[in-house]
Each structure stands twice: as structure tokens, then as C-alpha cells.
Design a protein around this motif. Structure first.
Motif, PDB file in Angstrom:
ATOM      1  N   UNK A 100      58.416 -26.524  11.769  1.00 41.48           N
ATOM      2  CA  UNK A 100      57.492 -27.625  12.043  1.00 41.48           C
ATOM      3  C   UNK A 100      56.149 -27.359  11.348  1.00 41.48           C
ATOM      4  N   UNK A 101      55.661 -26.080  11.398  1.00 42.72           N
ATOM      5  CA  UNK A 101      54.394 -25.746  10.761  1.00 42.72           C
ATOM      6  C   UNK A 101      54.490 -25.928   9.253  1.00 42.72           C
ATOM      7  N   UNK A 102      55.580 -25.460   8.642  1.00 39.93           N
ATOM      8  CA  UNK A 102      55.749 -25.633   7.205  1.00 39.93           C
ATOM      9  C   UNK A 102      55.818 -27.115   6.854  1.00 39.93           C
ATOM     10  N   UNK A 117      62.563 -34.584  20.456  1.00 36.84           N
ATOM     11  CA  UNK A 117      61.852 -34.807  21.723  1.00 36.84           C
ATOM     12  C   UNK A 117      61.286 -33.511  22.274  1.00 36.84           C
ATOM     13  N   UNK A 118      61.953 -32.379  22.042  1.00 37.55           N
ATOM     14  CA  UNK A 118      61.490 -31.085  22.564  1.00 37.55           C
ATOM     15  C   UNK A 118      60.361 -30.490  21.723  1.00 37.55           C
ATOM     16  N   UNK A 119      60.237 -30.897  20.488  1.00 30.46           N
ATOM     17  CA  UNK A 119      59.269 -30.279  19.585  1.00 30.46           C
ATOM     18  C   UNK A 119      57.817 -30.363  20.050  1.00 30.46           C
ATOM     19  N   UNK A 120      57.328 -31.475  20.599  1.00 29.37           N
ATOM     20  CA  UNK A 120      55.925 -31.493  21.015  1.00 29.37           C
ATOM     21  C   UNK A 120      55.596 -30.412  22.060  1.00 29.37           C
ATOM     22  N   UNK A 121      56.474 -30.243  23.038  1.00 25.01           N
ATOM     23  CA  UNK A 121      56.230 -29.218  24.056  1.00 25.01           C
ATOM     24  C   UNK A 121      56.293 -27.825  23.432  1.00 25.01           C
ATOM     25  N   UNK A 122      57.263 -27.617  22.553  1.00 25.86           N
ATOM     26  CA  UNK A 122      57.376 -26.332  21.876  1.00 25.86           C
ATOM     27  C   UNK A 122      56.139 -26.074  21.023  1.00 25.86           C
ATOM     28  N   UNK A 123      55.682 -27.094  20.322  1.00 24.84           N
ATOM     29  CA  UNK A 123      54.501 -26.958  19.467  1.00 24.84           C
ATOM     30  C   UNK A 123      53.273 -26.636  20.303  1.00 24.84           C
ATOM     31  N   UNK A 124      53.151 -27.272  21.456  1.00 21.53           N
ATOM     32  CA  UNK A 124      52.025 -26.998  22.347  1.00 21.53           C
ATOM     33  C   UNK A 124      52.037 -25.542  22.791  1.00 21.53           C
ATOM     34  N   UNK A 125      53.202 -25.051  23.180  1.00 25.19           N
ATOM     35  CA  UNK A 125      53.330 -23.656  23.617  1.00 25.19           C
ATOM     36  C   UNK A 125      53.001 -22.701  22.475  1.00 25.19           C
ATOM     37  N   UNK A 126      53.520 -23.002  21.299  1.00 21.03           N
ATOM     38  CA  UNK A 126      53.227 -22.162  20.141  1.00 21.03           C
ATOM     39  C   UNK A 126      51.747 -22.203  19.789  1.00 21.03           C
ATOM     40  N   UNK A 136      46.564 -19.567  19.563  1.00 24.56           N
ATOM     41  CA  UNK A 136      45.137 -19.494  19.871  1.00 24.56           C
ATOM     42  C   UNK A 136      44.794 -18.150  20.506  1.00 24.56           C
ATOM     43  N   UNK A 137      45.646 -17.697  21.411  1.00 18.90           N
ATOM     44  CA  UNK A 137      45.397 -16.407  22.066  1.00 18.90           C
ATOM     45  C   UNK A 137      45.500 -15.268  21.060  1.00 18.90           C
ATOM     46  N   UNK A 138      46.507 -15.315  20.220  1.00 17.84           N
ATOM     47  CA  UNK A 138      46.652 -14.292  19.191  1.00 17.84           C
ATOM     48  C   UNK A 138      45.447 -14.334  18.253  1.00 17.84           C
ATOM     49  N   UNK A 139      45.033 -15.538  17.868  1.00 23.66           N
ATOM     50  CA  UNK A 139      43.863 -15.684  16.995  1.00 23.66           C
ATOM     51  C   UNK A 139      42.588 -15.173  17.633  1.00 23.66           C
TER      52      UNK A 139
END
Length: 185
Positions: free
Chosen positions: A3-5, A145-154, A159-162
Motif C-alpha cells: 500500500x505504501x509503495x 475493506x481491511x486496508x484502511x484499518x491496517x494502514x491506520x495501525x501501521x 509514528x512511534x518508531x519515528x
């Protein structure tokens, strides 16, 4: 393609809108282009772009004000904005963000077209047809349909890693810089 790519690919398309080759609807490639467009639509490309650009707009708003302050006479202009623009500098920056977002959204169809053209260049027509069939299937729709929730979690994890990486980098840099200007307090 993750999704990021995919998002990065689409954002890159925004920067080079005039470079895509045009395919007429009656060319042999039109079926592949139609499949590519359908894939992008099924993958909610415009919503993905919206999320990405919405996150960038506050940075752009701040950068816009920063750029104004750097030009000759910028400090005076910032003072005039603060004194005379309804809501001051913050509202002025926000309005810039609104106009920027509207301009970006107006380009979404062009970005989708660029991405479709690139898919045709990179992916065989038979594979595009198979991908389209999957994306339009119940399994593909469930994934989308699952991607938005997955993207939010990622995104939250990123953000925490950053944040941690930024803290560590700042501590390391300040330690290294100590040899140039003494220990920071």
C-alpha cells in the motif's frame, strides 16, 4: 506492491502529470488500460491519496508561512497577515491548505490515469486481467475493506518508531556536537 509503495507511486505521478503516454480507446492496449483503471478504482486510490495528502497539508501550511517569512519583506507581510487577515496567520495558513487540497483533489483523475498507464507498462495484460478479477472478487473487496484499518495501525506503529528514532538521533547528534560547542544542558 505494498500500500505504501502504491501511494508513493501515485504521489510520484502527481509530480509528472504530463509524461504519461496517451492511449486511444480503440487501441489494443485499451482493454489493459481499462483493467488497470478498474484495479485502481477497486483499490480506493483516490481515498488513499486523500489520506496521504491530508496528512501532508499541515506540513505544507507551516512551510508556506515559513517561506513567506524568508522572502524580502516577509516579516512585514506576516505582521500584516496577522493583523488584518481574519483569524490571522493560522487562518491564512489553513486557507492555503484548503486551496492546496482542492488543487490536489482536482488532479486525482490524472494521477489515476498515470498509474493505469504505468501498470500497462509494467504488468502484462493477462496479469492485469487476473488482478482486476481478484480486486473485484469478494476476497479482493474484503482485502480492500481491511486496508484502511491496517494502514491506520501501521501508521500509528510508524509514528512511534519515528518518535523513538528521532529521540535517539537527537541524543546521538547532541553527543557528537559536544566536541564543537561543549556539552548541552
Amino acid at each position: 506492491m505494498t500500500k505504501l509503495e502504491f501511494v508513493q507511486f501515485c504521489a510520484a505521478g502527481l509530480l509528472s502529470l504530463s509524461t504519461a503516454p496517451a492511449f486511444a480507446k480503440d487501441t489494443p492496449a485499451s482493454s489493459a488500460v481499462d483493467d488497470a483503471r478498474a484495479i485502481l478504482i477497486a483499490n480506493n486510490t483516490e481515498k488513499t491519496l486523500d489520506v496521504m495528502f491530508t496528512q501532508l497539508v499541515p506540513v505544507m501550511e507551516s512551510g508556506f508561512i515559513g517561506q513567506i517569512s524568508q522572502i524580502e519583506g516577509g516579516a512585514d507581510l506576516i505582521a500584516k497577515i496577522e493583523a488584518n487577515y481574519p483569524g490571522g496567520q493560522a487562518a491564512f495558513a489553513k486557507r492555503f491548505g484548503e486551496l492546496l487540497m482542492a488543487g490536489l483533489r482536482a488532479e486525482y483523475p490524472n494521477i489515476v490515469e498515470q498509474a493505469a498507464q504505468q501498470f500497462v507498462t509494467e504488468i502484462k495484460p493477462t496479469d492485469l486481467a487476473a488482478i482486476r478479477a481478484f480486486m473485484e472478487s469478494s476476497a479482493g473487496q474484503a482485502m480492500t475493506a481491511a486496508q484502511p484499518k491496517m494502514q491506520e495501525k501501521l501508521s500509528m506503529a510508524g509514528q512511534e518508531i519515528g518518535r523513538k528514532a528521532g529521540e535517539n538521533a537527537a541524543v546521538q547528534l547532541m553527543g557528537e556536537a559536544g566536541k564543537y560547542f561543549g556539552k548541552a544542558k
